[in-house]
Design a protein around this motif. Structure first.
Motif, PDB file in Angstrom:
ATOM      1  N   ARG A  14       4.387   6.285   7.034  1.00 34.60           N
ATOM      2  CA  ARG A  14       3.236   5.386   7.085  1.00 34.60           C
ATOM      3  C   ARG A  14       3.670   3.969   7.447  1.00 34.60           C
ATOM      4  O   ARG A  14       2.983   3.287   8.225  1.00 34.60           O
ATOM      5  CB  ARG A  14       2.499   5.406   5.742  1.00 34.60           C
ATOM      6  CG  ARG A  14       1.775   6.724   5.461  1.00 34.60           C
ATOM      7  CD  ARG A  14       0.809   6.602   4.308  1.00 34.60           C
ATOM      8  NE  ARG A  14       1.486   6.361   3.043  1.00 34.60           N
ATOM      9  CZ  ARG A  14       1.875   7.313   2.196  1.00 34.60           C
ATOM     10  NH1 ARG A  14       1.693   8.593   2.509  1.00 34.60           N
ATOM     11  NH2 ARG A  14       2.438   6.999   1.048  1.00 34.60           N
ATOM     12  N   GLU A  26       0.814  -1.213   0.000  1.00 34.88           N
ATOM     13  CA  GLU A  26       0.000   0.000   0.000  1.00 34.88           C
ATOM     14  C   GLU A  26       0.848   1.264   0.000  1.00 34.88           C
ATOM     15  O   GLU A  26       0.355   2.346  -0.313  1.00 34.88           O
ATOM     16  CB  GLU A  26      -0.924   0.016   1.213  1.00 34.88           C
ATOM     17  CG  GLU A  26      -2.067  -0.990   1.134  1.00 34.88           C
ATOM     18  CD  GLU A  26      -2.889  -1.024   2.409  1.00 34.88           C
ATOM     19  OE1 GLU A  26      -2.431  -0.436   3.421  1.00 34.88           O
ATOM     20  OE2 GLU A  26      -3.968  -1.640   2.405  1.00 34.88           O
ATOM     21  N   ASN A  27       2.132   1.129   0.334  1.00 34.30           N
ATOM     22  CA  ASN A  27       2.958   2.318   0.528  1.00 34.30           C
ATOM     23  C   ASN A  27       4.140   2.436  -0.412  1.00 34.30           C
ATOM     24  O   ASN A  27       4.846   3.444  -0.379  1.00 34.30           O
ATOM     25  CB  ASN A  27       3.451   2.368   1.981  1.00 34.30           C
ATOM     26  CG  ASN A  27       2.345   2.697   2.952  1.00 34.30           C
ATOM     27  OD1 ASN A  27       1.826   3.808   2.939  1.00 34.30           O
ATOM     28  ND2 ASN A  27       1.953   1.741   3.770  1.00 34.30           N
ATOM     29  N   LYS A  31       6.107   8.061   2.700  1.00 31.26           N
ATOM     30  CA  LYS A  31       5.905   6.617   2.618  1.00 31.26           C
ATOM     31  C   LYS A  31       6.518   5.938   3.842  1.00 31.26           C
ATOM     32  O   LYS A  31       5.935   5.027   4.441  1.00 31.26           O
ATOM     33  CB  LYS A  31       6.545   6.059   1.349  1.00 31.26           C
ATOM     34  CG  LYS A  31       5.891   6.522   0.066  1.00 31.26           C
ATOM     35  CD  LYS A  31       6.689   6.021  -1.143  1.00 31.26           C
ATOM     36  CE  LYS A  31       6.074   6.533  -2.445  1.00 31.26           C
ATOM     37  NZ  LYS A  31       6.884   6.140  -3.620  1.00 31.26           N
TER      38      LYS A  31
END
Length: 251
Positions: free
Chosen positions: A233, A152-153, A230
């Motif tokens: 997160r 997702e990142n 990024k």
């Protein structure tokens, strides 16, 4: 609390619930990250975790990072330092046995370098056999950061060494880097399965290749896509994962 900044009496009086031992390596990380990166990440991640645990009443402490690890596959790159496996493994056992002797019997080894993994597992087995350790575990960001959180990142769908993922996490933790020296370099197709941690199975036994045979820069992945956002997160996801992973106060 950092043990290195305290007196022996303060450590005795702290009655810590948990001790973190950051473990890294001293090896090349491409053109853009310094040689200490794995130790830096392990140490800063430990600091971040301790600060978060303190908010919920867990008294965790940490040792200085063990700065050298097992890096024979990086030795073609200048500045890399590697230990013999028996020296590294013995050092980890000695560090932990010292902590246990002083009543710090719940230990998490925060590993920042994949080349250390097998030796750390062997060291844990030795500690369980030879010491009065209550709980000793290994926390590695590339395995405990679940693949969904990584995918997702990062954009490249590839996670390995000095790449988008590692570089993003490093700079989110405050690492100095050379933004003008970021490169993209992927291994030959035949090496993708062993090099890409998003594809490599937990049961894979094929050893990691000598890095100079698959990368001229030392980067394995695409560091040009890295960003602190990024990394932040991923760091948040790691802290949450540590909360679920760590030994609890009662057991």
């Amino acid at each position: 609390m950092k043990l290195a900044h305290r007196t022996w009496q303060e450590v005795k009086d702290a009655k810590a619930d948990l001790v973190l031992v950051p473990i890294g390596s001293f090896e090349q990380h491409g053109y853009h990250l310094p040689l200490n990166n794995d130790s830096f990440v392990a140490e800063r991640l430990s600091e971040t975790v301790i600060q978060e645990l303190k908010k919920e009443g867990t008294n965790a402490v940490m040792t200085p990072a063990l700065p050298f690890g097992l890096s024979p596959h990086h030795m073609s790159f200048a500045g890399t330092i590697t230990l013999r496996r028996e020296i590294f493994e013995g050092a980890v056992v000695d560090i932990c046995q010292s902590l246990v002797q002083h009543g710090l019997r719940k230990i998490v080894l925060v590993n920042g370098h994949g080349g250390n993994s097998q030796a750390l597992r062997a060291a844990v087995d030795t500690l369980k056999e030879r010491s009065d350790v209550e709980d000793v575990r290994i926390f590695e960001y590339w395995t405990h950061l679940n693949r969904k959180a990584v995918r997702e990142n990062i954009e490249s769908n590839f996670f390995c060494h000095a790449c988008e993922g590692e570089t993003s996490l490093s700079i989110a933790l405050g690492q100095e880097f050379r933004p003008d020296r970021l490169v993209e370099e992927f291994p030959p197709e035949i090496e993708n399965e062993v090099c890409n941690l998003l594809e490599r199975s937990d049961e894979a036994t094929r050893p990691f290749p000598r890095v100079d045979t698959i990368s001229s820069s030392g980067v394995i992945g695409n560091s040009t896509l890295a960003s602190a956002e990024k990394g932040k997160r991923m760091l948040d996801a790691l802290v949450e994962e540590f909360r679920n992973f760590r030994p609890n106060k009662s057991g």
